[in-house]
Motif scaffolding. Structure first.
Motif, PDB file in Angstrom:
ATOM      1  N   GLU A  73      47.655  70.729  77.976  1.00 15.82           N
ATOM      2  CA  GLU A  73      48.313  69.484  78.365  1.00 15.82           C
ATOM      3  C   GLU A  73      49.277  69.013  77.274  1.00 15.82           C
ATOM      4  O   GLU A  73      50.403  68.594  77.562  1.00 15.82           O
ATOM      5  N   HIS A  74      48.837  69.068  76.034  1.00 16.62           N
ATOM      6  CA  HIS A  74      49.708  68.647  74.932  1.00 16.62           C
ATOM      7  C   HIS A  74      50.926  69.562  74.819  1.00 16.62           C
ATOM      8  O   HIS A  74      52.040  69.092  74.559  1.00 16.62           O
ATOM      9  N   ALA A  75      50.712  70.863  74.987  1.00 23.65           N
ATOM     10  CA  ALA A  75      51.828  71.805  74.892  1.00 23.65           C
ATOM     11  C   ALA A  75      52.888  71.500  75.953  1.00 23.65           C
ATOM     12  O   ALA A  75      54.088  71.446  75.652  1.00 23.65           O
ATOM     13  N   ARG A  76      52.457  71.302  77.178  1.00 22.68           N
ATOM     14  CA  ARG A  76      53.418  70.978  78.255  1.00 22.68           C
ATOM     15  C   ARG A  76      54.107  69.649  77.965  1.00 22.68           C
ATOM     16  O   ARG A  76      55.321  69.507  78.156  1.00 22.68           O
ATOM     17  N   ARG A  77      53.326  68.677  77.537  1.00 19.06           N
ATOM     18  CA  ARG A  77      53.882  67.342  77.268  1.00 19.06           C
ATOM     19  C   ARG A  77      54.948  67.413  76.175  1.00 19.06           C
ATOM     20  O   ARG A  77      56.044  66.868  76.310  1.00 19.06           O
ATOM     21  N   LEU A  78      54.622  68.110  75.094  1.00 21.13           N
ATOM     22  CA  LEU A  78      55.548  68.204  73.967  1.00 21.13           C
ATOM     23  C   LEU A  78      56.798  69.002  74.318  1.00 21.13           C
ATOM     24  O   LEU A  78      57.912  68.652  73.921  1.00 21.13           O
ATOM     25  N   HIS A  79      56.624  70.073  75.052  1.00 23.51           N
ATOM     26  CA  HIS A  79      57.743  70.993  75.303  1.00 23.51           C
ATOM     27  C   HIS A  79      58.665  70.510  76.417  1.00 23.51           C
ATOM     28  O   HIS A  79      59.901  70.659  76.316  1.00 23.51           O
ATOM     29  N   PHE A  80      58.084  69.930  77.469  1.00 24.99           N
ATOM     30  CA  PHE A  80      58.876  69.615  78.653  1.00 24.99           C
ATOM     31  C   PHE A  80      59.138  68.124  78.879  1.00 24.99           C
ATOM     32  O   PHE A  80      60.144  67.757  79.490  1.00 24.99           O
ATOM     33  N   LYS A  81      58.247  67.267  78.397  1.00 28.53           N
ATOM     34  CA  LYS A  81      58.312  65.863  78.801  1.00 28.53           C
ATOM     35  C   LYS A  81      58.859  64.932  77.727  1.00 28.53           C
ATOM     36  O   LYS A  81      59.617  63.998  78.033  1.00 28.53           O
ATOM     37  N   ASP A 112      51.288  60.219  76.224  1.00 28.30           N
ATOM     38  CA  ASP A 112      52.745  60.349  76.091  1.00 28.30           C
ATOM     39  C   ASP A 112      53.261  59.476  74.946  1.00 28.30           C
ATOM     40  O   ASP A 112      54.059  59.929  74.114  1.00 28.30           O
ATOM     41  N   VAL A 113      52.836  58.218  74.908  1.00 26.75           N
ATOM     42  CA  VAL A 113      53.294  57.293  73.875  1.00 26.75           C
ATOM     43  C   VAL A 113      52.828  57.768  72.500  1.00 26.75           C
ATOM     44  O   VAL A 113      53.580  57.739  71.515  1.00 26.75           O
ATOM     45  N   GLU A 114      51.578  58.216  72.434  1.00 23.83           N
ATOM     46  CA  GLU A 114      50.999  58.675  71.167  1.00 23.83           C
ATOM     47  C   GLU A 114      51.786  59.835  70.579  1.00 23.83           C
ATOM     48  O   GLU A 114      52.177  59.805  69.398  1.00 23.83           O
ATOM     49  N   LEU A 170      61.725  68.958  66.427  1.00 23.78           N
ATOM     50  CA  LEU A 170      60.516  69.318  65.695  1.00 23.78           C
ATOM     51  C   LEU A 170      59.918  70.567  66.343  1.00 23.78           C
ATOM     52  O   LEU A 170      59.555  70.561  67.517  1.00 23.78           O
ATOM     53  N   ARG A 171      59.810  71.628  65.555  1.00 22.60           N
ATOM     54  CA  ARG A 171      59.268  72.888  66.060  1.00 22.60           C
ATOM     55  C   ARG A 171      57.760  72.899  65.816  1.00 22.60           C
ATOM     56  O   ARG A 171      57.306  72.784  64.681  1.00 22.60           O
ATOM     57  N   ILE A 172      56.993  73.033  66.896  1.00 22.44           N
ATOM     58  CA  ILE A 172      55.558  72.784  66.853  1.00 22.44           C
ATOM     59  C   ILE A 172      54.766  74.048  67.150  1.00 22.44           C
ATOM     60  O   ILE A 172      55.107  74.834  68.036  1.00 22.44           O
TER      61      ILE A 172
END
Length: 339
Positions: free
Chosen positions: A16-24, A281-283, A3-5
């Motif tokens: 925080e969301h960007a790092r979470r989505l991209h790396f985690k 993370d779960v969300e 999914l490209r965000i």
């Protein structure tokens, strides 16, 4: 599928969301970002290692052909316009709370989504994804303590900044309880009263703290919530549901019990980010997977609208010092509960 965000808003939660989505998390890549401060957005993109394109407007991110879905993490007054633009573009959007700064604005989003004919909007009420709240809901749904009769709750912060004033204890803090109680109890609200008692000396000018919010649901469940944002001792979230045959309580965050220096006790977190970090993370992992399936699996635009209506009623009840009704229209069939 990856999914490209696109990220709109690169402040604290946006980063925080960007790092979470991209790396985690699995199945997502941040490809484009925008912030009102383009220089800060560029610096973040480069220093974080995400290396996403920095576009010169929020609309450019929404319109980008390689952006499949959006995360709106800008300041609240911009949310309505940005979410409406995502709906118009036919792109799924995860919007941090509030969905809009007024109930009228949130209703415009609901109407636009219904008109579009497809659910696209999820609102960032992350408590539904917290392991403790999910365990509590499972207990209630199983009927372990019988039908719920009362809820006693508290939302306590050690301190808030000087800019936190007026009704922010409702619009920024209690808004989470507004959503999660509806979800826990599978019920809606019919009335509210807000009580201001003695003010703590630790509250800065422009803030009356603590306050108590009393809600009644359609099923007659009574909910009392203490909101105390200058309690000093920690970030403390409590929820106790009194049922017909027992009491079910929100689990405390994991902590090592200690016996030391002639005392017995356990630690209390001081930071809300640490208390709910796993739920983010779960969300967002759930949002990624549901979006790929073409679904909205979490709090939707209707939930965001109901939260706004309820918050506005709380504010008016506080101003008038009266018990006020909470008038909600019937839920559109478009937003019928699943399961």
């Amino acid at each position: 599928m990856t999914l490209r965000i696109g990220i709109i808003g690169c402040g604290g939660i946006g980063q925080e969301h960007a790092r979470r989505l991209h790396f985690k998390l699995a199945g997502a890549q941040v490809v484009a970002i925008n912030d009102i401060n383009l220089a800060a957005a560029t610096q973040f993109s480069e220093m974080s290692g995400i290396q996403a394109r920095v576009l010169d407007s929020d609309q450019a991110v929404i319109d980008a052909p390689d952006v499949d879905a959006l995360v709106v993490a800008s300041w609240g007054p911009a949310h309505e316009e940005q979410v409406l633009a995502c709906i118009k573009a036919g792109k799924p959007v995860f919007c941090e709370k509030p969905l809009a700064v007024t109930a009228e604005g949130a209703r415009r989003i609901v109407d636009a989504e219904v008109q579009a004919g497809k659910k696209l909007v999820q609102v960032g009420f992350m408590r539904r994804y917290d392991a403790g709240y999910r365990a509590l809901k499972a207990t209630l749904d199983a009927g372990t303590v019988g039908d719920a009769l009362l809820v006693h709750a508290a939302h306590r912060n050690p301190a808030v900044p000087e800019m936190y004033v007026g009704d922010m204890s409702i619009t920024d803090t209690f808004i989470h309880e507004i959503d999660v109680f509806r979800w826990l109890l599978n019920d809606d609200y019919v009335s509210v009263q807000v009580i201001e008692g003695r003010k703590t000396r630790n509250a800065h000018a422009g803030l009356h703290d603590p306050i108590t919010v009393l809600l009644e649901t359609r099923q007659g469940i009574r909910i009392d919530t203490e909101i105390y944002v200058a309690c000093r001792f920690g970030y403390d979230i409590q929820c106790h549901v009194v049922g017909e045959t027992g009491v079910a309580s929100l689990p405390e965050p994991m902590s090592v019990p200690l016996r030391s220096n002639a005392r017995q006790g356990s630690g209390i977190l001081m930071d809300w980010k640490l208390r709910f970090i796993d739920s983010y993370d779960v969300e967002l992992q759930d949002w990624i997977e549901a979006t790929v399936r073409g679904e909205v699996n979490g709090p939707d635009a209707w939930d965001g609208y109901v939260a706004s209506v309820t918050a506005e009623a709380c504010i008016e009840a506080r101003r008038t010092k009266q018990i006020l009704p909470i008038a909600l229209p019937e839920r559109p069939a478009f937003y019928a509960r699943q399961g």
